[in-house]
Design an enzyme around this catalytic site. Structure first.
Site, mmCIF file in Angstrom:
data_model
loop_
_atom_site.group_PDB
_atom_site.id
_atom_site.type_symbol
_atom_site.label_atom_id
_atom_site.label_comp_id
_atom_site.label_asym_id
_atom_site.label_seq_id
_atom_site.Cartn_x
_atom_site.Cartn_y
_atom_site.Cartn_z
ATOM 1 N N THR A 146 7.746 10.599 5.030
ATOM 2 C CA THR A 146 6.314 10.873 4.912
ATOM 3 C C THR A 146 5.784 11.437 6.237
ATOM 4 O OG1 THR A 146 6.121 9.012 3.419
ATOM 5 C CG2 THR A 146 4.096 9.737 4.475
ATOM 6 N N ARG B 249 6.882 7.728 -10.165
ATOM 7 C CA ARG B 249 6.656 6.670 -9.170
ATOM 8 C C ARG B 249 5.707 7.182 -8.069
ATOM 9 N NH1 ARG B 249 7.359 6.476 -3.425
ATOM 10 N NH2 ARG B 249 7.335 4.289 -2.849
ATOM 11 N N ASP C 180 2.440 4.533 -1.389
ATOM 12 C CA ASP C 180 1.185 4.276 -0.684
ATOM 13 C C ASP C 180 0.442 5.541 -0.261
ATOM 14 O OD1 ASP C 180 3.415 4.788 1.023
ATOM 15 O OD2 ASP C 180 2.239 4.131 2.741
HETATM 16 N N1 GLY Z 1 5.549 6.109 2.027
HETATM 17 C C1 GLY Z 1 5.878 7.032 1.040
HETATM 18 C C2 GLY Z 1 6.242 6.467 -0.240
HETATM 19 O O1 GLY Z 1 6.660 5.312 -0.315
HETATM 20 O O2 GLY Z 1 6.164 7.159 -1.226
#
Ligand code: GLY
Length: 310
Positions: free
Chosen positions: A180, A208, A211
């Site tokens: 990320t 899916r 966060d």
């Molecule tokens: N932090 C990125 C994710 O879990 O999708």
């Protein structure tokens, strides 16, 4: 007011052969944002531009270079927030969008906070954001990694020198390199902003969402602080890590201590791994991670060059 910007290129394991690449991309993104701030631009413009640079860089798991889902798609999430107006925009599960952070910014300017999937893509077209091709987002590295996982059941990039990690399709725990990307900044008017973008986690179940597009979880900005997170998204989401870090700053804690406290909480309450970056209203930056690495770079007043690290 003191200006500042800090960016990250993801927490996880960054092998030594990739460390310099990860560091250089963060440096470039921090400088792009910094120049906007220096020229009187807003923190929001700075973080959007910095994240766009990281999305365009094929070495990070966001935009071009994003990892694939178990069924071989690229599903992208992004979120952006203006700390003065508390305005938020986010997108989740979008495909064929080169810069999801700019789509999130358009959502921020609409009556909505979060758009997902097909609706988000129709909204993009309405806003004049063209669709890119799958090939515009796909890199050879991510394709090879996905192909190998499908045929052998292991993630070839998982600490290859020591062991090869078994991959169960759809299991979020199998990816420990969280690519990320994110940026947080404060401008000369004292306004804070945060932006975060991701391809999710390698081999994730279709649909899916972690966060990254969830306000208060993967990003947050208010009048005291701006935060962007990277890591195992489920853990950041269940603990509202970004908002907690903002609340630590609101309670009088420095950006640095707030970052460390939020990561300590993540480890203690969820055994989660990852990292986060923080900037506060006086223009201090903070960062912390509990995975092996987190690529990052920052510029604050008085520095001639960004400080970088992994
Ligand atoms: N932090 C990125 C994710 O879990 O999708």
């Amino acid at each position: 007011m003191s200006m500042a910007i800090i960016v990250h290129g993801g927490a996880g394991t960054i092998t030594s052969d990739r460390a310099e690449i990860a560091r250089a991309g963060c440096r470039e993104a921090a400088l792009i944002g910094w120049r906007i701030l220096e020229n009187g631009g807003s923190a929001l413009e700075a973080v959007e531009a910095a994240v766009r640079a990281l999305e365009d860089n094929p070495n990070y798991n966001a935009g071009k270079g994003a990892c694939l889902t178990v069924d071989g798609r690229i599903e992208l999430d992004a979120g952006i927030m203006d700390g003065k107006k508390l305005s938020v925009g986010a997108v989740a599960c979008v495909e064929y969008i080169k810069n999801p952070i700019s789509l999130a910014r358009k959502v921020m300017e609409s009556p909505y906070v979060l758009l997902v999937g097909r609706g988000a893509q129709e909204f993009a077209l309405e806003q004049g954001i063209p669709q890119c091709s799958f090939g515009d987002l796909l890199t050879e590295r991510q394709y090879k990694r996905w192909k190998e996982a499908q045929s052998t059941g292991v993630d070839a990039e998982e600490e290859p020198r020591y062991h090869r990690r078994e991959v169960t399709p759809g299991s979020p725990r199998n990816e420990e390199k969280h690519g990320t990307v994110g940026a947080v900044a404060i401008d000369t008017s004292g306004v804070l902003a945060a932006a975060t973008s991701t391809g999710g986690i390698f081999n994730q179940y279709p649909g899916r969402v972690g966060d990254t597009p969830l306000v208060g979880c993967g990003f947050y900005a208010d009048e005291n602080a701006a935060i962007s997170c990277t890591g195992q998204g489920e853990d950041f989401a269940r603990l509202l890590i970004a908002k907690r870090a903002a609340d630590f700053v609101a309670g009088g804690v420095s950006a640095r201590d707030a970052a460390e406290a939020a990561i300590a909480l993540l480890g203690a309450k969820a055994e989660g791994t990852g990292g986060l970056i923080v900037v506060d209203r006086p223009g201090n930056v903070g960062f912390a991670w509990n995975s092996e690495n987190m690529a990052h770079a920052f510029m604050t007043e008085g520095l001639d060059e960004p400080i970088t690290g992994v």
